[in-house]
Write a protein that holds these residues in place. Sequence first.
Motif, PDB file in Angstrom:
ATOM      1  N   THR A 191      -2.654  -3.285  10.145  1.00 49.76           N
ATOM      2  CA  THR A 191      -3.313  -2.169   9.458  1.00 49.76           C
ATOM      3  C   THR A 191      -2.836  -0.851  10.068  1.00 49.76           C
ATOM      4  OG1 THR A 191      -5.276  -3.504   8.989  1.00 49.76           O
ATOM      5  CG2 THR A 191      -5.531  -1.110   8.877  1.00 49.76           C
TER       6      THR A 191
ATOM      7  N   PRO B  48       0.838  -1.217   0.000  1.00 49.54           N
ATOM      8  CA  PRO B  48       0.000   0.000   0.000  1.00 49.54           C
ATOM      9  C   PRO B  48       0.868   1.261   0.000  1.00 49.54           C
ATOM     10  CG  PRO B  48       0.107  -0.923   2.193  1.00 49.54           C
ATOM     11  CD  PRO B  48       0.852  -1.877   1.315  1.00 49.54           C
TER      12      PRO B  48
ATOM     13  N   GLY C 273      -6.401   9.352   5.712  1.00 49.40           N
ATOM     14  CA  GLY C 273      -7.457   8.663   6.436  1.00 49.40           C
ATOM     15  C   GLY C 273      -7.721   7.256   5.955  1.00 49.40           C
ATOM     16  N   GLN C 274      -7.130   6.882   4.827  1.00 49.51           N
ATOM     17  CA  GLN C 274      -7.321   5.532   4.294  1.00 49.51           C
ATOM     18  C   GLN C 274      -6.368   4.555   4.991  1.00 49.51           C
ATOM     19  OE1 GLN C 274      -6.565   5.224   0.078  1.00 49.51           O
ATOM     20  NE2 GLN C 274      -7.028   3.015   0.012  1.00 49.51           N
ATOM     21  N   ASN C 275      -6.865   3.376   5.264  1.00 50.32           N
ATOM     22  CA  ASN C 275      -6.037   2.358   5.907  1.00 50.32           C
ATOM     23  C   ASN C 275      -5.154   1.642   4.890  1.00 50.32           C
ATOM     24  OD1 ASN C 275      -7.207   2.882   8.413  1.00 50.32           O
ATOM     25  ND2 ASN C 275      -8.775   1.307   8.142  1.00 50.32           N
ATOM     26  N   GLY C 276      -3.969   1.284   5.336  1.00 52.38           N
ATOM     27  CA  GLY C 276      -3.075   0.437   4.554  1.00 52.38           C
ATOM     28  C   GLY C 276      -2.820  -0.858   5.319  1.00 52.38           C
TER      29      GLY C 276
ATOM     30  N   LEU D 191      -1.919   6.069  -0.948  1.00 53.10           N
ATOM     31  CA  LEU D 191      -3.102   6.124  -0.101  1.00 53.10           C
ATOM     32  C   LEU D 191      -3.668   7.541  -0.075  1.00 53.10           C
ATOM     33  CD1 LEU D 191      -1.691   4.136   2.964  1.00 53.10           C
ATOM     34  CD2 LEU D 191      -3.182   3.226   1.167  1.00 53.10           C
ATOM     35  N   GLU D 192      -4.938   7.619   0.323  1.00 51.92           N
ATOM     36  CA  GLU D 192      -5.554   8.909   0.618  1.00 51.92           C
ATOM     37  C   GLU D 192      -5.507   9.127   2.122  1.00 51.92           C
ATOM     38  OE1 GLU D 192      -9.474   8.882  -0.945  1.00 51.92           O
ATOM     39  OE2 GLU D 192      -8.837   9.144  -3.038  1.00 51.92           O
TER      40      GLU D 192
ATOM     41  N   THR E 100      -2.810   3.674   9.599  1.00 57.94           N
ATOM     42  CA  THR E 100      -3.518   4.822   9.033  1.00 57.94           C
ATOM     43  C   THR E 100      -2.616   6.056   9.116  1.00 57.94           C
ATOM     44  OG1 THR E 100      -5.610   3.912   9.852  1.00 57.94           O
ATOM     45  CG2 THR E 100      -5.620   6.211   9.128  1.00 57.94           C
TER      46      THR E 100
ATOM     47  N   ILE F 261      -7.634  14.351   0.646  1.00 52.41           N
ATOM     48  CA  ILE F 261      -8.916  13.952   0.056  1.00 52.41           C
ATOM     49  C   ILE F 261      -9.526  15.109  -0.706  1.00 52.41           C
ATOM     50  CG2 ILE F 261     -11.254  13.097   0.566  1.00 52.41           C
ATOM     51  CD1 ILE F 261     -10.144  11.826   3.059  1.00 52.41           C
TER      52      ILE F 261
END
Length: 294
Positions: free
Chosen positions: A256, A198, A204-207, A201-202, A258, A294
């Motif tokens: 995970t 990952p 706040g998006q989880n990786g 990412l944006e 963030t 975002i």
Amino acid sequence: MSHRDRIPSDIQVVVAVVMLTCIFIVVPALSNTPIRTVLGLPMLLFLPGYSLIAALFPARDDLDGIERFALSIGLSIAVVPLIGLALNYTTWGIRLFPILISVSAFTIIMCIVAVFRRRSLPEDEHFTVPFYKTYLSLKEEISKKPENKLDRILTILLVISIVASIVTLAYVVVTPKEGEKFTEFYILGPGGMAEGYPTDLELGQNGTVIIGVVNHEYVDTDYSIELMLENNSQLTDQESLQIILQHNETWEKEITFTPASAGENMKLQFLLYKDRDMAEPYRDLHLWIDVREI
């Protein structure tokens, strides 16, 4: 039971060793003892070939002792990999218990064939291993009084040398040399492969990644794992992951994270600490990630 109907002594020994090996591998309390290694070596390197030779050549005059011994080792080295290759194409795969069952079944089946083939021959043509006669001969030689003092000393030295050689060989077999001490530390993508990380990412998006640790330190080792972004951002809910692994034990877990801030080419670090020494990482891996607003 008549002499003809008895199971030959060498076949009895082979079956007994096979059963004993299975016990020492299956029973947890016995599986970590050096005896398992002592029994396992002939189980793989001698007994399958010996049983096959016994089935193929049941008569005394088919082969002499040296030929049987050499062919037993050679055929064992050929048969066991073939059994492993066959298992590779089954649902069981090449694992300990399928191999143990397969090699044991092959050896015992060949022993059964050998018994029936020997019984089809005249009794004086059977191949036999004269264990008892050999024991009596050795006992007579050892107990026989030497003609002079020098012969007695040489006999004692010979016995001591043989015993010392056997003890040394057993020690080398059951106490393998300790290799290099190290720890494997790796990260995989969500699919369990070294790809698909990952890295885009944006905010706040989880990786998600899979972190793996393999202990080759020869002792139980306490590990701590930390994820950092740009050297100052904790990415997990807990400050660190704490695990204790035994020697050769593997640990994998899906993690995970963030990102808390946006940026390009940010260094995502995976830090492994050993023995709770948090001053300096023992191993360090990283990914370069982009986090967009975002």
